[in-house]
Design a protein around this motif. Sequence first.
Motif, mmCIF file in Angstrom:
data_model
loop_
_atom_site.group_PDB
_atom_site.id
_atom_site.type_symbol
_atom_site.label_atom_id
_atom_site.label_comp_id
_atom_site.label_asym_id
_atom_site.label_seq_id
_atom_site.Cartn_x
_atom_site.Cartn_y
_atom_site.Cartn_z
ATOM 1 N N LEU A 465 -151.237 3.794 -173.235
ATOM 2 C CA LEU A 465 -152.332 3.748 -172.456
ATOM 3 C C LEU A 465 -151.233 1.636 -171.465
ATOM 4 O O LEU A 465 -152.123 1.569 -170.190
ATOM 5 C CB LEU A 465 -153.572 2.057 -173.016
ATOM 6 N N VAL A 466 -150.823 0.740 -172.518
ATOM 7 C CA VAL A 466 -149.814 0.075 -171.845
ATOM 8 C C VAL A 466 -149.437 0.574 -171.040
ATOM 9 O O VAL A 466 -148.746 0.196 -169.965
ATOM 10 C CB VAL A 466 -149.075 -0.387 -173.031
ATOM 11 N N ASP A 467 -148.169 1.621 -170.987
ATOM 12 C CA ASP A 467 -147.548 2.713 -170.250
ATOM 13 C C ASP A 467 -147.783 2.734 -168.166
ATOM 14 O O ASP A 467 -147.435 2.000 -167.355
ATOM 15 C CB ASP A 467 -146.342 3.389 -170.420
ATOM 16 N N VAL A 468 -149.331 3.717 -168.550
ATOM 17 C CA VAL A 468 -150.121 3.334 -168.007
ATOM 18 C C VAL A 468 -150.556 2.927 -166.707
ATOM 19 O O VAL A 468 -150.856 2.756 -165.120
ATOM 20 C CB VAL A 468 -151.363 4.307 -167.871
ATOM 21 N N ILE A 469 -151.609 1.672 -167.288
ATOM 22 C CA ILE A 469 -151.210 0.016 -166.789
ATOM 23 C C ILE A 469 -150.274 -1.001 -166.026
ATOM 24 O O ILE A 469 -149.926 -1.143 -164.915
ATOM 25 C CB ILE A 469 -151.675 -0.685 -168.034
ATOM 26 N N GLY A 470 -148.614 -0.253 -166.854
ATOM 27 C CA GLY A 470 -147.634 -1.187 -166.066
ATOM 28 C C GLY A 470 -147.398 -0.089 -165.071
ATOM 29 O O GLY A 470 -147.142 -0.598 -164.201
ATOM 30 N N ASN A 471 -147.289 1.155 -165.433
ATOM 31 C CA ASN A 471 -146.385 2.185 -164.213
ATOM 32 C C ASN A 471 -145.027 1.643 -163.459
ATOM 33 O O ASN A 471 -145.315 1.708 -161.725
ATOM 34 C CB ASN A 471 -147.372 2.080 -162.921
ATOM 35 N N LYS A 472 -144.002 1.619 -164.247
ATOM 36 C CA LYS A 472 -143.537 0.783 -164.247
ATOM 37 C C LYS A 472 -142.452 1.909 -163.323
ATOM 38 O O LYS A 472 -142.240 3.461 -162.807
ATOM 39 C CB LYS A 472 -142.763 1.240 -164.791
ATOM 40 N N PRO A 473 -141.624 1.701 -162.324
ATOM 41 C CA PRO A 473 -140.661 2.782 -160.942
ATOM 42 C C PRO A 473 -140.233 3.340 -161.711
ATOM 43 O O PRO A 473 -139.672 2.441 -163.223
ATOM 44 C CB PRO A 473 -140.577 2.004 -160.426
ATOM 45 N N TYR A 474 -139.957 4.611 -162.214
ATOM 46 C CA TYR A 474 -138.079 5.679 -162.315
ATOM 47 C C TYR A 474 -137.560 5.458 -161.517
ATOM 48 O O TYR A 474 -137.194 5.887 -160.531
ATOM 49 C CB TYR A 474 -139.792 6.891 -162.249
ATOM 50 N N GLU A 475 -136.058 4.790 -162.096
ATOM 51 C CA GLU A 475 -135.097 4.693 -161.816
ATOM 52 C C GLU A 475 -134.782 6.179 -161.196
ATOM 53 O O GLU A 475 -133.460 6.223 -159.887
ATOM 54 C CB GLU A 475 -134.450 4.050 -162.575
ATOM 55 N N PRO A 476 -134.770 7.175 -161.709
ATOM 56 C CA PRO A 476 -133.899 8.601 -161.364
ATOM 57 C C PRO A 476 -134.574 8.285 -159.510
ATOM 58 O O PRO A 476 -133.920 8.998 -158.508
ATOM 59 C CB PRO A 476 -134.373 9.294 -162.130
ATOM 60 N N TRP A 477 -135.890 8.376 -159.700
ATOM 61 C CA TRP A 477 -136.748 8.494 -158.178
ATOM 62 C C TRP A 477 -135.992 7.635 -157.422
ATOM 63 O O TRP A 477 -136.718 7.617 -156.086
ATOM 64 C CB TRP A 477 -138.128 8.664 -158.206
ATOM 65 N N VAL A 478 -136.578 6.467 -157.954
ATOM 66 C CA VAL A 478 -135.659 5.537 -156.851
ATOM 67 C C VAL A 478 -134.153 5.545 -156.300
ATOM 68 O O VAL A 478 -134.084 5.427 -155.191
ATOM 69 C CB VAL A 478 -135.645 4.452 -157.114
ATOM 70 N N VAL A 479 -133.105 5.902 -157.329
ATOM 71 C CA VAL A 479 -132.009 6.382 -157.306
ATOM 72 C C VAL A 479 -131.320 7.876 -155.823
ATOM 73 O O VAL A 479 -131.266 7.334 -154.641
ATOM 74 C CB VAL A 479 -131.310 6.797 -158.017
ATOM 75 N N ALA A 480 -133.081 8.772 -155.601
ATOM 76 C CA ALA A 480 -132.989 9.618 -155.185
ATOM 77 C C ALA A 480 -133.365 9.983 -153.576
ATOM 78 O O ALA A 480 -132.420 9.697 -152.915
ATOM 79 C CB ALA A 480 -133.846 10.798 -156.007
ATOM 80 N N GLN A 481 -134.607 8.489 -154.114
ATOM 81 C CA GLN A 481 -134.860 7.930 -152.315
ATOM 82 C C GLN A 481 -133.632 7.089 -151.245
ATOM 83 O O GLN A 481 -132.864 7.481 -150.204
ATOM 84 C CB GLN A 481 -136.313 6.981 -152.610
ATOM 85 N N ARG A 482 -132.747 6.233 -152.285
ATOM 86 C CA ARG A 482 -131.948 5.279 -151.857
ATOM 87 C C ARG A 482 -130.465 6.122 -151.145
ATOM 88 O O ARG A 482 -130.209 5.605 -149.884
ATOM 89 C CB ARG A 482 -131.487 4.444 -153.069
ATOM 90 N N LEU A 483 -130.470 7.182 -152.117
ATOM 91 C CA LEU A 483 -129.732 7.902 -151.865
ATOM 92 C C LEU A 483 -129.761 8.797 -150.181
ATOM 93 O O LEU A 483 -128.745 9.207 -149.460
ATOM 94 C CB LEU A 483 -129.041 9.313 -152.527
ATOM 95 N N HIS A 484 -130.774 9.297 -150.253
ATOM 96 C CA HIS A 484 -131.711 9.797 -148.755
ATOM 97 C C HIS A 484 -131.262 8.953 -147.128
ATOM 98 O O HIS A 484 -130.871 9.410 -146.405
ATOM 99 C CB HIS A 484 -132.964 10.142 -148.863
#
Length: 588
Positions: A465-484
């Motif tokens: 539940l703490v992880d759901v509320i925190g909703n931290k960004p997922y680094e591999p997806w950030v890397v994928a976006q930045r590569l594009h």
Amino acid sequence: MHQLRGSQAEQRETLTPAGMPPEPFPRVFFWCVVLILGLINVWARRNEVTPDSISYIEIGWAAARGGLHQIVNAYWSPLYPFLLSLVFRTFHPTPQWDFTAAHVLNFAVYVASLASFELFLKELILVRQASEESPEKSRLPTRRTIWIWGYLFFLWASYFWMGPAWVTPDLCVAALLFLATALLLRIRRGRGNWLVFAGLGVLLGLGYLAKAAMFPLSFVFLFSALRLDRARGASFRTAAVRTLLATGVFAAIALPLVLALSAQKRRPTFGDSAALNYAMYINGAPRWVHWHGQPPGTGVPAHPMRQLSSDPVVYEFARPVPGSYPPWHDPSYWYEGIKPYFSLRGQAWAFYRAANVYLKLLSRTGALYALFLVLVLLGRKTGSWEFEARTLFWVWLPSFAAFGMYALVHAEERFLSGFALMLLMWILSSLRLAEKAGAQYRRRMILMTGLVPALAITWAAARDLVDVIGNKPYEPWVVAQRLHVMGIAPGTEVGYIGTGTDAYWAHLAGVRIIAEVPDKEQAYFVAADAARRQQILEMFISVGARAVLTRNADAANPMGGWRQIPGTHHFIWQEPWLIAAPEKKPSK
């Protein structure tokens, strides 16, 4: 008056479905709890994957786009990627939602496994009640008690052994195991008709499609069914013909895959995972990737990766295997030619590692230790254990065989979770309470034994539940976006300083890692002088990579042209002429 009330209670008891809890409300309550906590767990872990997960997902996508022949793979079993392909065909998730879509499938399998576990538990209760003796002296735990135990430990096991957060076929295997063992229990009760045996064959065939390890275990199930049918009075001829029916149904489902794999490999095989794992864990061959015939005696690779450099080692593997990381998309291709052999020392180490895993199964959260301590203390004077090992041995033989089989090579908790949960319920259902213990004692026992797993579940659910509320960004997806943004479009080939099994950003970005400096060689790359590092980077470009990435900050010297990918711990290197101009924002 008391006798009248007792007879009315007995009458109500006989009106409830056999083996089911007498009141519906606890069942509805536990179903709601299991489903709600399962949803929270899936959402909190929706981005968590493993290298195996990436391979299953990419094979699922290949099947969705190119046809079912894409799921024929000698290392990865076909059932799970087939189910993933159905999800992808139906929902067409974008790369950002790939992992979430796989977790949604897992939740559906999780619900199915709960329903399967209920059927197993019902059959276990019926077998226990049918074999109860001396009711005036001792009695089994009530059906209600066993059901509560079952729900609690199913939920506990889903958090700490195997649950919907794992994007692997192990949950599918567990659901099929529950059903197959339920049929063995039904045969033990004397209800093993032709339909039951045919159903057992279907379940075992699907089990093999879910995981190759179920192929040898299926024959243990079939042998157990034969012995159980004979024990319940069936003639040898009848039991043998029924078992042949189950074997024929199993073969009808399994044989097409066996033939397809054998044709693909040009040798008889039902899957290469066992041979590869034996060579890796017993003979000392490199685990997972980069086998080039080492150590001596393990064979000669038929398809070795191309080695571009020896100081540090650089491997190239662009063709012919597809995938964002080809070495793990089909390990059986790169390990073709490996020859596992018996090693006494390696086998001893395998047993040692398996013993540690089995100890961890018991040690997770300490719940099982506390549970058995409570049962021993409470039941020491007013209870006993009746395992009925002689009459129920054949029901549990496949579970014991699974523990023995995995101990030979490589064991993990997720492989054994279904077997372990069933054996746990057998142990709990074997407790007999003295009649003199009384209702208050039984309620106390239920409370104490239920409190132990409930506390562990509460802690795990709160963490989710703490992880759901925190909703931290997922680094591999950030890397994928930045590569594009940096001009690395889907379909681009890149290099990697490190072993790419954990490079989940490659799948999300739609790029392919085609060459790498393995983890063990990174120190040599870092220690090399600037000129040598530049030569290595140029090697990546020479084989078609448009960029090189790494997580190793020591390898990413800014003076050598490395840039940190904003918002991440990853770094990228490109030749100046390969660096795309920043995208211009449209004028207002």
